[in-house]
Scaffold this active site. Structure first.
Site, PDB file in Angstrom:
ATOM      1  N   VAL A 277       0.810  -1.223   0.000  1.00  0.00           N
ATOM      2  CA  VAL A 277       0.000   0.000   0.000  1.00  0.00           C
ATOM      3  C   VAL A 277       0.836   1.263   0.000  1.00  0.00           C
ATOM      4  O   VAL A 277       0.290   2.362  -0.139  1.00  0.00           O
ATOM      5  CB  VAL A 277      -0.965   0.040   1.208  1.00  0.00           C
ATOM      6  CG1 VAL A 277      -1.999  -1.059   1.110  1.00  0.00           C
ATOM      7  CG2 VAL A 277      -0.214  -0.007   2.522  1.00  0.00           C
ATOM      8  N   TYR A 278       2.146   1.146   0.187  1.00  0.00           N
ATOM      9  CA  TYR A 278       2.982   2.342   0.171  1.00  0.00           C
ATOM     10  C   TYR A 278       3.035   2.909  -1.250  1.00  0.00           C
ATOM     11  O   TYR A 278       3.643   2.324  -2.141  1.00  0.00           O
ATOM     12  CB  TYR A 278       4.390   2.029   0.654  1.00  0.00           C
ATOM     13  CG  TYR A 278       4.516   1.677   2.123  1.00  0.00           C
ATOM     14  CD1 TYR A 278       3.434   1.773   2.991  1.00  0.00           C
ATOM     15  CD2 TYR A 278       5.727   1.259   2.652  1.00  0.00           C
ATOM     16  CE1 TYR A 278       3.551   1.442   4.334  1.00  0.00           C
ATOM     17  CE2 TYR A 278       5.867   0.932   3.994  1.00  0.00           C
ATOM     18  CZ  TYR A 278       4.772   1.031   4.832  1.00  0.00           C
ATOM     19  OH  TYR A 278       4.906   0.702   6.161  1.00  0.00           O
TER      20      TYR A 278
END
Length: 344
Positions: free
Chosen positions: A61-62
């Protein structure tokens, strides 16, 4: 650089590891963390490896996977020198199959991470958050398949409730499946909730802590002061809403103690805050981040020395808060320590 066993596993990790949330940063949260491209990331990794830091932490998700992609490109040609930790489980889209750790989602997430990282295995796969909709038996069976296939070496969790972690450990032991050896947790001088239940669980079950946000989401950088506005350029202008709540007076009391010890030692406030964490039980590694070379070198200065017992006691007292029920009433009773002796 000091190295420690990761929980009850055979994997040795540096006491400082590097968080790559700043790589390829985009959006209101990750863009405020940093925007390192491949060339800058490669230079930061060079500095880490020179200092003995060989564990790099990321997540799908970064910046929508950009962190994994930049990390993969930056370590190209030296994969055997590094350990990669990544996380999955948080939503990456709006569809029903874009969140959680069901069998299909987890296998697909690992395959996607391997492509972005351009590698054939993940050294440590962590579940980014507890997914109550996936049965523990299904989850552990899927992780067993991933480990047996060689795509994942070790498994851990992040931000897990104690009961769910203990349930998973029990099922893994019953079914002879790989147990979780790591728990990536929020822990700092202004956020000590980890100590109440998760730390004793970790000590009992051989789960090593990887600490995220050791500086309390930027509150312990040495730039936050009593009766002073947040400095210009601080990422707290963009990220304060994402952070765990902190009572201001509690923060300032901790900062005052850090300032006093900084004067005694000649170390910086962040270095002291990180060094304090490294003296705590169950801590395998503290994840440091940096938007540039200067920040990284400063954070690396948190090792190679130790706070004195007296300085630790000052920080303990300044940061102490009453733990939640059921710990609070018993801690205040005489004789409690005989029933529940401290881990330190």
């Amino acid at each position: 650089m000091e190295y420690r066993q990761l929980g009850a596993s055979g994997l040795r990790v540096p006491v400082l590891s590097f968080g790559t949330g700043t790589f390829g940063g985009s959006g209101p949260l990750f863009g405020a963390w940093g925007t390192s491209d491949v060339n800058e990331a490669r230079r930061l990794i060079d500095i880490c490896l020179e200092a003995g830091v060989n564990l790099f932490d990321t997540a799908d998700v970064y910046s929508d996977g950009a962190s994994e992609q930049v990390l993969g490109q930056a370590i190209k040609g030296r994969r055997d020198q590094v350990l990669i930790s990544t996380k999955t489980g948080l939503p990456t889209g709006d569809g029903p199959g874009n969140w959680g750790v069901s069998r299909g989602r987890l296998i697909g997430a690992v395959e996607g991470a391997l492509r972005r990282l351009d590698t054939d295995h993940i050294d440590l796969l962590q579940l980014h958050a507890f997914d109550a909709s996936t049965p523990a038996d299904e989850l552990l069976a899927t992780l067993d398949t991933l480990v047996t296939s060689g795509k994942v070496r070790y498994t851990g969790v992040s931000n897990y409730p104690g009961w769910a972690l203990m349930k998973a450990q029990g099922i893994a032991e019953r079914d002879a499946r790989p147990r979780f050896v790591a728990h990536q947790v929020y822990y700092s001088l202004i956020g000590r909730a980890y100590e109440a239940d998760l730390m004793p669980l970790a000590a009992d079950q051989g789960v090593g802590a990887l600490v995220w946000s050791p500086l309390g989401w930027g509150r312990l950088t040495g730039k936050i002061r009593r009766d002073a506005p947040i400095p210009e350029g601080s990422r707290l202008h963009q990220t304060a809403a994402f952070a765990p709540p902190v009572e201001d007076e509690h923060l300032y009391r901790v900062v005052d103690a850090l300032d006093a010890i900084a004067t005694e030692t000649g170390k910086t406030v962040p270095q002291i805050a990180i060094n304090w964490l490294l003296q705590r039980p169950t801590i395998s590694s503290v994840i440091i981040g940096a938007r540039n070379e200067e920040q990284l070198r400063q954070n690396l200065g948190a090792v190679g020395w130790s706070l004195t017992p007296g300085q630790i006691a000052v920080l303990d007292a300044a940061s102490d808060v009453l733990p939640p029920y059921p710990h609070t009433p018993y801690r205040q009773q005489e004789g409690f320590a005989r029933l529940n002796p401290p881990l330190v």
